[in-house]
Design a protein around this motif. Structure first.
Motif, PDB file in Angstrom:
ATOM      1  N   LEU A  48      11.045  -5.897   5.946  1.00 20.41           N
ATOM      2  CA  LEU A  48      10.219  -5.381   4.860  1.00 20.41           C
ATOM      3  C   LEU A  48       9.586  -4.073   5.300  1.00 20.41           C
ATOM      4  CD1 LEU A  48       8.350  -8.559   3.531  1.00 20.41           C
ATOM      5  CD2 LEU A  48      10.484  -7.537   2.715  1.00 20.41           C
ATOM      6  N   PRO A  49       9.684  -3.008   4.504  1.00 17.24           N
ATOM      7  CA  PRO A  49       9.075  -1.724   4.868  1.00 17.24           C
ATOM      8  C   PRO A  49       7.557  -1.792   4.753  1.00 17.24           C
ATOM      9  CG  PRO A  49       9.953  -1.620   2.650  1.00 17.24           C
ATOM     10  CD  PRO A  49      10.372  -2.961   3.198  1.00 17.24           C
ATOM     11  N   CYS A  50       6.877  -0.836   5.386  1.00 12.85           N
ATOM     12  CA  CYS A  50       5.411  -0.800   5.390  1.00 12.85           C
ATOM     13  C   CYS A  50       4.905   0.517   4.816  1.00 12.85           C
ATOM     14  CB  CYS A  50       4.875  -0.958   6.810  1.00 12.85           C
ATOM     15  SG  CYS A  50       5.323  -2.504   7.621  1.00 12.85           S
ATOM     16  N   ILE A  51       3.753   0.443   4.189  1.00 12.41           N
ATOM     17  CA  ILE A  51       3.021   1.634   3.740  1.00 12.41           C
ATOM     18  C   ILE A  51       1.884   1.836   4.727  1.00 12.41           C
ATOM     19  CG2 ILE A  51       1.694   2.682   1.877  1.00 12.41           C
ATOM     20  CD1 ILE A  51       3.184   0.777  -0.047  1.00 12.41           C
ATOM     21  N   THR A  52       1.817   3.013   5.341  1.00 10.20           N
ATOM     22  CA  THR A  52       0.880   3.202   6.438  1.00 10.20           C
ATOM     23  C   THR A  52      -0.010   4.429   6.261  1.00 10.20           C
ATOM     24  OG1 THR A  52       2.507   4.494   7.686  1.00 10.20           O
ATOM     25  CG2 THR A  52       2.457   2.113   8.080  1.00 10.20           C
ATOM     26  N   HIS A  53      -1.226   4.319   6.767  1.00 10.34           N
ATOM     27  CA  HIS A  53      -2.166   5.433   6.844  1.00 10.34           C
ATOM     28  C   HIS A  53      -2.995   5.268   8.116  1.00 10.34           C
ATOM     29  CE1 HIS A  53      -1.314   5.175   2.457  1.00 10.34           C
ATOM     30  NE2 HIS A  53      -1.359   6.503   2.540  1.00 10.34           N
ATOM     31  N   THR A  54      -3.743   6.312   8.441  1.00 13.63           N
ATOM     32  CA  THR A  54      -4.661   6.273   9.573  1.00 13.63           C
ATOM     33  C   THR A  54      -6.084   6.272   9.043  1.00 13.63           C
ATOM     34  OG1 THR A  54      -3.101   7.532  10.931  1.00 13.63           O
ATOM     35  CG2 THR A  54      -5.385   7.438  11.696  1.00 13.63           C
ATOM     36  N   TYR A  55      -6.908   5.361   9.558  1.00 12.26           N
ATOM     37  CA  TYR A  55      -8.323   5.352   9.182  1.00 12.26           C
ATOM     38  C   TYR A  55      -9.160   5.360  10.462  1.00 12.26           C
ATOM     39  CZ  TYR A  55      -9.085   0.460  10.527  1.00 12.26           C
ATOM     40  OH  TYR A  55      -9.218  -0.701  11.245  1.00 12.26           O
ATOM     41  N   TYR A  56     -10.457   5.650  10.325  1.00 11.13           N
ATOM     42  CA  TYR A  56     -11.328   5.722  11.498  1.00 11.13           C
ATOM     43  C   TYR A  56     -12.226   4.497  11.554  1.00 11.13           C
ATOM     44  CZ  TYR A  56     -14.232   7.670  15.172  1.00 11.13           C
ATOM     45  OH  TYR A  56     -14.884   7.873  16.366  1.00 11.13           O
ATOM     46  N   PHE A 327      -4.641   1.953  12.562  1.00  8.36           N
ATOM     47  CA  PHE A 327      -3.609   1.870  11.525  1.00  8.36           C
ATOM     48  C   PHE A 327      -4.096   1.054  10.337  1.00  8.36           C
ATOM     49  CE2 PHE A 327      -0.113   1.793  15.047  1.00  8.36           C
ATOM     50  CZ  PHE A 327      -0.356   3.131  15.320  1.00  8.36           C
ATOM     51  N   ASP A 328      -3.857   1.574   9.137  1.00  9.02           N
ATOM     52  CA  ASP A 328      -4.004   0.801   7.903  1.00  9.02           C
ATOM     53  C   ASP A 328      -2.588   0.536   7.388  1.00  9.02           C
ATOM     54  OD1 ASP A 328      -5.998   0.077   5.453  1.00  9.02           O
ATOM     55  OD2 ASP A 328      -4.116   0.899   4.688  1.00  9.02           O
ATOM     56  N   VAL A 329      -2.228  -0.732   7.248  1.00  4.47           N
ATOM     57  CA  VAL A 329      -0.842  -1.113   6.955  1.00  4.47           C
ATOM     58  C   VAL A 329      -0.789  -2.054   5.755  1.00  4.47           C
ATOM     59  CG1 VAL A 329       1.251  -2.189   7.872  1.00  4.47           C
ATOM     60  CG2 VAL A 329      -0.280  -0.925   9.408  1.00  4.47           C
ATOM     61  N   VAL A 330       0.072  -1.727   4.811  1.00  3.40           N
ATOM     62  CA  VAL A 330       0.323  -2.587   3.657  1.00  3.40           C
ATOM     63  C   VAL A 330       1.786  -3.001   3.682  1.00  3.40           C
ATOM     64  CG1 VAL A 330       0.412  -2.711   1.139  1.00  3.40           C
ATOM     65  CG2 VAL A 330      -1.506  -1.546   2.260  1.00  3.40           C
ATOM     66  N   VAL A 331       2.037  -4.307   3.616  1.00  5.48           N
ATOM     67  CA  VAL A 331       3.404  -4.825   3.613  1.00  5.48           C
ATOM     68  C   VAL A 331       3.659  -5.491   2.262  1.00  5.48           C
ATOM     69  CG1 VAL A 331       5.111  -6.255   4.793  1.00  5.48           C
ATOM     70  CG2 VAL A 331       3.181  -5.291   6.085  1.00  5.48           C
ATOM     71  N   PRO A 332       4.321  -4.805   1.336  1.00  3.98           N
ATOM     72  CA  PRO A 332       4.641  -5.410   0.043  1.00  3.98           C
ATOM     73  C   PRO A 332       5.939  -6.211   0.119  1.00  3.98           C
ATOM     74  CG  PRO A 332       5.273  -3.105   0.030  1.00  3.98           C
ATOM     75  CD  PRO A 332       4.701  -3.384   1.393  1.00  3.98           C
ATOM     76  N   GLY A 333       6.147  -7.062  -0.865  1.00  5.13           N
ATOM     77  CA  GLY A 333       7.424  -7.757  -0.981  1.00  5.13           C
ATOM     78  C   GLY A 333       7.467  -9.110  -0.306  1.00  5.13           C
ATOM     79  N   ILE A 334       6.307  -9.690   0.000  1.00  2.00           N
ATOM     80  CA  ILE A 334       6.287 -11.004   0.649  1.00  2.00           C
ATOM     81  C   ILE A 334       6.989 -12.051  -0.227  1.00  2.00           C
ATOM     82  CG2 ILE A 334       4.824 -12.825   1.596  1.00  2.00           C
ATOM     83  CD1 ILE A 334       4.819 -10.265   3.224  1.00  2.00           C
ATOM     84  N   LYS A 335       6.815 -11.939  -1.538  1.00  2.00           N
ATOM     85  CA  LYS A 335       7.457 -12.904  -2.452  1.00  2.00           C
ATOM     86  C   LYS A 335       8.976 -12.818  -2.425  1.00  2.00           C
ATOM     87  CE  LYS A 335       3.747 -13.329  -5.896  1.00  2.00           C
ATOM     88  NZ  LYS A 335       3.389 -13.118  -7.317  1.00  2.00           N
TER      89      LYS A 335
END
Length: 489
Positions: A48-56, A327-335
């Motif tokens: 599953l691909p990830c949506i990523t950003h950097t946060y402090y 890292f801020d990571v969102v993993v969509p598509g678990i369903k």
């Protein structure tokens, strides 16, 4: 006895983790292009691909006092070429070993020779550890406010200090040679205690210590002393002058000579052999509070662009130990994951080649936290952090071992060209969290990935983000992914 128990516990945990990591050094898998869709043994894989950003992350407890965990403090100013400038100061308390009559107030036959503040070197330096000419300039100050042993202090916490009456002059030390063994006194101890030593001003420090020790008259002398001697701050003399390395010191140790504190040297006049005597005031985890003030400035550094990115999915992401970029990571598509038995659910982050300039070290380990979406998990508000299912029970270190979080070489083999690409990758195993998410009908996992909190603010990791590379090249292999291996029932 307590110190020995803590040291033994720490050693056992480290050995256990090291043994398991050594046994799992390499993960060799197949590229998703040749996932075994027709596997006869019924084992399949999907990414599953990830949506990523950097946060402090700027809210780190730096006053942790847990048996078995060493108390490390970063002190100095360091400029990282990617992450900007880090400034660290340490605040800590000390107590005497003997609450009887202090030698400072004893008969005239006791002659005070000198007083030295000691910060034992931890053995770890963040930054350039090769340059033998790197220096830092430190100065010691008396705190004008007390601390509480059970109080919580953060990286942004501070205390007022007597800036007009410093306890020492500015003292310049060579960072590279902190590792060298230095004796505390040629007539007393062998030369096997590496660390920072700052000569204190005798009139100032002896007056403070004498007043505090004179007040220890009740049945609780330790607290009496701490009520009258607030503590010490050690910081850089001039924060405008940064260096290429910042050392970390260990406040607690196995003896008063390997613990942070003050050693008062004295001798008895007219008595043969009574020379080189020591009166110690040392950091004791059972009574003394501490915290590490850590500030960072990154407005003119490359990481600043990542922290303020408005892209839907960043191509690179950055991370340090807390406090710092994470890292801020969102993993969509678990369903979309097929029904069956989840054998592995491994989150992967690939290290980019320029992640360690000038020998800057990668983090030892990464650690994930969940972020609630208001629906999953039940009872967790949207945006609130929670502990992932794989971490329980919290009282055991076994889940940490299973979760991994360490760096491994991961190999991908192309089914057409049969070429193999090996990438240095941080992996985290989260099967229980994925299973629970599937069972709850939750489609998106939101995670925050941090470094550890042992060496506050240290290390340097630049990793591939969710949009890294060209889809026509193998660069996409570097993109973070949730790699799931499952068996069909």
């Amino acid at each position: 006895m307590n110190i020995r128990f803590r040291s033994l516990r720490a050693i056992i945990i480290c050995l256990l983790m090291a043994a398991i990591v050594q046994g799992c050094k390499e993960n060799t898998i197949l590229n998703s292009k040749i996932s075994p869709a027709g596997n006869q043994v019924g084992v399949y894989s999907v990414s599953l691909p990830c949506i990523t950003h950097t946060y402090y992350d700027d809210s780190t407890i730096t006053s942790t006092n847990i048996g078995g965990l060493a108390v490390y403090q970063g002190v100095g100013v360091y400029n990282d070429p990617f992450f900007g400038t880090m400034t660290g100061s340490t605040y800590f308390q000390v107590i005497p070993t003997d609450f009887g009559p202090a030698i400072l107030a004893a008969a005239d036959s006791n002659v005070i020779d000198s007083a030295v503040l000691i910060l034992p070197y931890s053995g770890f330096t963040y930054g350039d550890t090769v340059n033998e000419s790197t220096t830092q300039t430190y100065q010691a100050f008396y705190m004008l406010d007390t601390m509480g042993l059970n109080s919580i202090y953060y990286n942004y916490s501070t205390k007022p200090i007597d800036i007009n009456h410093p306890l020492s002059d500015p003292t310049t030390i060579n960072v590279y040679h902190l590792r060298d063994s230095v004796g505390l006194h040629p007539n007393v101890l062998p030369q096997n205690y590496p660390g920072l030593r700052i000569k204190l001003k005798l009139p100032a420090i002896t007056k403070l210590l004498l007043n505090a020790q004179a007040a220890t008259t009740s049945t609780n002398p330790s607290q009496d002393f701490l009520n009258n001697f607030n503590g010490i701050c050690v910081r850089v003399a001039d924060s405008r002058h940064s260096a290429t390395a910042i050392p970390y010191f260990q406040l607690d140790g196995s003896s008063i000579y390997s613990q942070a504190g003050i050693l008062v040297y004295y001798h008895v006049s007219n008595v043969v052999g009574d020379t080189g005597l020591i009166e110690p005031y040392y950091f004791n985890t059972g009574f003394c509070a501490h915290f590490n003030n850590i500030t960072k400035s990154f407005n003119h550094s490359p990481v600043n662009a990542l922290l303020h990115s408005t892209a839907a999915n960043d191509s690179i992401i950055a991370l340090q130990n807390q406090p710092g970029a994470s890292f801020d990571v969102v993993v969509p598509g678990i369903k979309s994951l097929p029904k069956g038995v989840i054998n592995k659910a491994e989150l992967r982050f690939s290290v980019l080649s320029y992640s360690n300039p000038n020998g800057a070290l990668l983090p030892e380990r990464l650690y994930p936290l969940g972020i609630g979406n208001g629906i999953y998990p039940t009872g967790i508000s949207e945006g609130l952090a929670y502990t992932l299912s794989d971490r329980y029970p919290l009282t055991s270190v076994t889940p940490l071992i299973v979760m991994d979080g360490y760096l491994h070489p991961v190999s991908y083999t192309d089914s057409i060209t049969h070429t193999t690409t090996t990438i240095q990758t941080f992996t985290m195993d989260l099967p229980r969290e994925v299973i629970n998410s599937i069972a709850a009908g939750n489609d998106v996992l939101h995670l925050h990935i941090n470094g550890t909190e042992d060496f506050y603010g240290a290390f340097h990791l630049v990793a591939a983000g969710g949009s890294y590379g060209n889809s026509n090249t193998n660069d996409t292999l570097y993109r973070p992914k949730l790699f799931v291996v499952y068996s069909k029932l």
